[in-house]
Design an enzyme around this catalytic site. Structure first.
Site, short mmCIF file in Angstrom:
data_model
loop_
_atom_site.label_atom_id
_atom_site.label_comp_id
_atom_site.label_asym_id
_atom_site.label_seq_id
_atom_site.Cartn_x
_atom_site.Cartn_y
_atom_site.Cartn_z
CG PHE A 1 -14.71 1.64 4.14
CD1 PHE A 1 -15.75 2.44 4.60
CD2 PHE A 1 -14.99 0.72 3.13
CE1 PHE A 1 -17.03 2.33 4.05
CE2 PHE A 1 -16.25 0.61 2.58
CZ PHE A 1 -17.28 1.41 3.05
CE LYS B 1 -14.44 -1.64 -3.37
NZ LYS B 1 -14.47 -1.68 -1.91
CG ASP C 1 -11.59 -5.63 4.21
OD1 ASP C 1 -11.61 -6.05 3.04
OD2 ASP C 1 -12.39 -4.78 4.65
C1 LIG Z 1 -15.33 -1.68 -0.73
C2 LIG Z 1 -14.82 -2.23 0.54
C3 LIG Z 1 -15.66 -2.86 1.47
C4 LIG Z 1 -17.16 -2.95 1.28
O1 LIG Z 1 -17.52 -3.65 0.14
P1 LIG Z 1 -19.01 -3.49 -0.47
O2 LIG Z 1 -19.03 -4.43 -1.62
O3 LIG Z 1 -19.20 -2.06 -0.84
O4 LIG Z 1 -19.95 -3.91 0.61
C5 LIG Z 1 -15.09 -3.39 2.62
N1 LIG Z 1 -13.76 -3.33 2.84
C6 LIG Z 1 -12.92 -2.74 1.97
C7 LIG Z 1 -11.46 -2.71 2.26
C8 LIG Z 1 -13.42 -2.16 0.81
O5 LIG Z 1 -12.58 -1.54 -0.04
#
Ligand SMILES: *Cc1c(COP(=O)(O)O)cnc(C)c1O
Length: 390
Positions: free
Chosen positions: A132, A245, A216
Site C-alpha cells: 500500500f 504518518k 516506503d
Molecule cells: C499510510 C500510508 C501511505 C499513505 O499515506 P497518506 O498520508 O494516507 O497519503 C503510504 N504508504 C504507507 C506504507 C502507508 O502506511
C-alpha cells in the site's frame, strides 16, 4: 453533540468514503481518548501510527503553541528555519542526502516516483504484491490491489508488480526500471515483514540495473518498529525513503529523504507544494523527532513489542503473531476480525484495527507504560474469550 446526531450530519454532508467505527473522539491524552460522555478508551491504534508519542504529547503541544504565536505560514518562496532544520535532522538520522517535503504519505510517494523517473527518464516503477503506497494516482498505480485500482482506470502507465520473493523481483527489475518501491514491513496488508534475503535481492537487482531502491517507511518509520527507521534493522540501505504518518507529531507532513545518488535528481521547478514543511508543522516534527530519536525510548519499544507478541501468542484463538517493535499483527483462528474490533471497542473500550477478514493490527503508543500495556493485553484476552463470529 451526541454520536447519533453527528452520524446523521456526517451522512448528509461528508462523502461516504470511510467505514467509520461508532465512536466520537472528543479528547486525547497519552494512551487514552474520551468520547462525548466522558467514557475513556485505551488507544492501541494511534490513528494509524500517527500519534506515536501518545495524544497531545506536551513537547509537541508546546512546540505548536510557540510556533503558532510566532509564524504559521510563509511559503517556500522564502526561507524559514524550522523546515530547513528538519531536513538536516532527517538526513543526518538516515540516508545523508537531501529532503523534499509534502503534506502526506501519498505526496512523499509522488515525489519518490518523480525523483526516480527524473534520474532514469521513461523508466518503470516496480512495487510488490500486497503493498500500500497511497491513494493519489501515482501512489495508487503502485498499489496493485484490484478493488482500489479498478474503479479509477486508466492508471499511470509504466507500473509493474512483483511478488515479495527474490526470484520475482529479479524477473521484474531490468534495465528499464527507474524504481523498486518496498515497504520493509507491509502495514495495510496485515503487518508482513519482508524477509532480509528479499531486501538483499532487491538491493542487488537495483544495483545491477541502475534502478533506485526506495523504501516506503511512512508507517514503519519514526521508531515504530524498534529503530528510528526500519531499514536500520537490516544491512540493506535504500537510495531514498519516504516518511509521513508520525513525523509531524499528529500534524500532516510527508517527506522524501534521499541518499547521495538521488539527492540532486529533482531540480528547480520540478516539484513543489504550497504548504510543504511550513513553520508550524516543521516545528511539531522537530519536537516529535526530539522525543522519538532517544535510545531509551527505542529500547523500550523493542522490549514492549517482544512482551506484547509473546503474550498475544499465548492467547487461545490467536495465530501467527508477527511484526517488529510496536508494529504488531495477528490472525484470529475463528476469523471475523472486523467484528472482533467492533466488540473490543464497545465492550472493552479498546481501539484496535482490522486490516482484513481475520487480521488484527496493533500500533500502540511508543510511550505506553507497563500498566497500560498490561491493561491492553487483559482487554484483548477478554474480548477474545467472548469472540463468537457470525
Ligand atoms: C499510510 C500510508 C501511505 C499513505 O499515506 P497518506 O498520508 O494516507 O497519503 C503510504 N504508504 C504507507 C506504507 C502507508 O502506511
Amino acid at each position: 453533540m451526541q454520536l447519533e446526531d453527528l452520524q446523521a450530519l456526517d451522512r448528509r454532508n461528508v462523502v461516504g468514503s470511510y467505514a467509520r467505527l461508532p465512536l466520537q473522539i472528543v479528547r486525547g491524552a497519552g494512551s487514552w481518548v474520551w468520547d462525548q460522555d466522558g467514557k475513556q478508551y485505551l488507544d492501541l491504534f494511534c490513528g494509524i501510527s500517527v500519534t506515536n508519542l501518545g495524544h497531545c504529547h506536551p513537547r509537541v503541544v508546546e512546540a505548536i503553541r510557540d510556533q503558532a504565536q510566532t509564524l504559521i505560514h510563509a511559503s517556500n518562496l522564502f526561507y524559514t528555519e524550522p523546515g530547513i532544520r528538519l531536513a538536516e535532522r532527517l538526513s543526518a538520522s538516515s540516508l545523508g542526502g537531501k529532503v523534499i517535503f509534502g503534506n502526506s504519505g501519498a505526496e512523499a510517494i509522488e515525489a519518490a516516483i518523480k525523483c526516480a523517473r527524473r534520474a532514469k527518464p521513461g523508466g518503470s516503477v516496480v512495487s510488490l504484491e500486497g503493498a500500500f503506497h497511497g491513494r493519489t494516482y501515482g501512489a495508487l498505480s503502485a498499489t496493485h490491489q484490484e478493488a482500489k485500482q479498478a474503479p479509477f482506470a486508466p492508471l499511470v502507465p509504466g507500473f509493474k508488480v512483483a511478488a515479495a520473493t527474490a526470484d520475482s523481483i529479479e524477473r521484474a527489475v531490468g534495465p528499464q526500471t527507474a524504481a523498486l518501491l518496498i515497504e520493509p514491513i507491509q502495514g495495510e496488508a496485515g503487518v508482513h515483514v519482508i524477509p532480509t534475503d528479499v531486501l538483499q535481492a532487491a538491493r542487488a537487482a537495483c544495483d545491477r540495473h541502475g534502478a533506485a531502491l526506495i523504501f516506503d517507511e511512512i508507517q514503519t518509520g519514526m521508531g515504530r518498529t524498534g529503530s528510528l527507521w526500519a531499514y536500520q534493522q537490516s544491512d540493506v540501505v535504500p537510495d531514498a525513503m519516504t516518511t509521513a504518518k508520525a513525523l509531524g507529531g499528529g500534524l500532516p507532513i510527508g517527506a522524501l529523504i534521499t541518499g547521495e545518488r538521488l539527492q540532486d535528481a529533482l531540480q528547480a521547478g520540478d516539484h513543489g507544494s504550497t504548504f510543504a514543511a511550513g513553520p508550524l508543522v516543521a516545528s511539531a516534527a522537530l519536537a516529535a523527532l526530539d522525543v522519538t530519536d532517544d535510545p531509551e525510548l527505542i529500547f523500550r519499544v523493542n522490549e514492549l513489542g517482544e512482551h506484547l507478541r509473546e503474550r498475544l501468542a499465548a492467547l487461545p484463538g490467536v495465530s501467527d503473531v508477527r511484526g517488529r517493535g510496536l508494529m504488531v499483527g495477528f490472525d484470529l483462528e475463528q476469523g471475523d476480525a472486523p467484528g472482533f474490533v467492533e466488540r473490543a471497542l464497545s465492550e472493552q473500550q479498546l481501539l484496535l484495527n482490522a486490516t482484513g477478514p481475520s487480521t488484527v493490527r496493533l500500533l500502540p503508543p511508543l510511550t505506553i507504560d507497563d500498566a497500560e500495556m498490561a491493561e491492553g493485553i487483559t482487554r484483548i484476552a477478554t474480548a477474545l474469550a467472548g469472540h463468537k463470529p457470525g
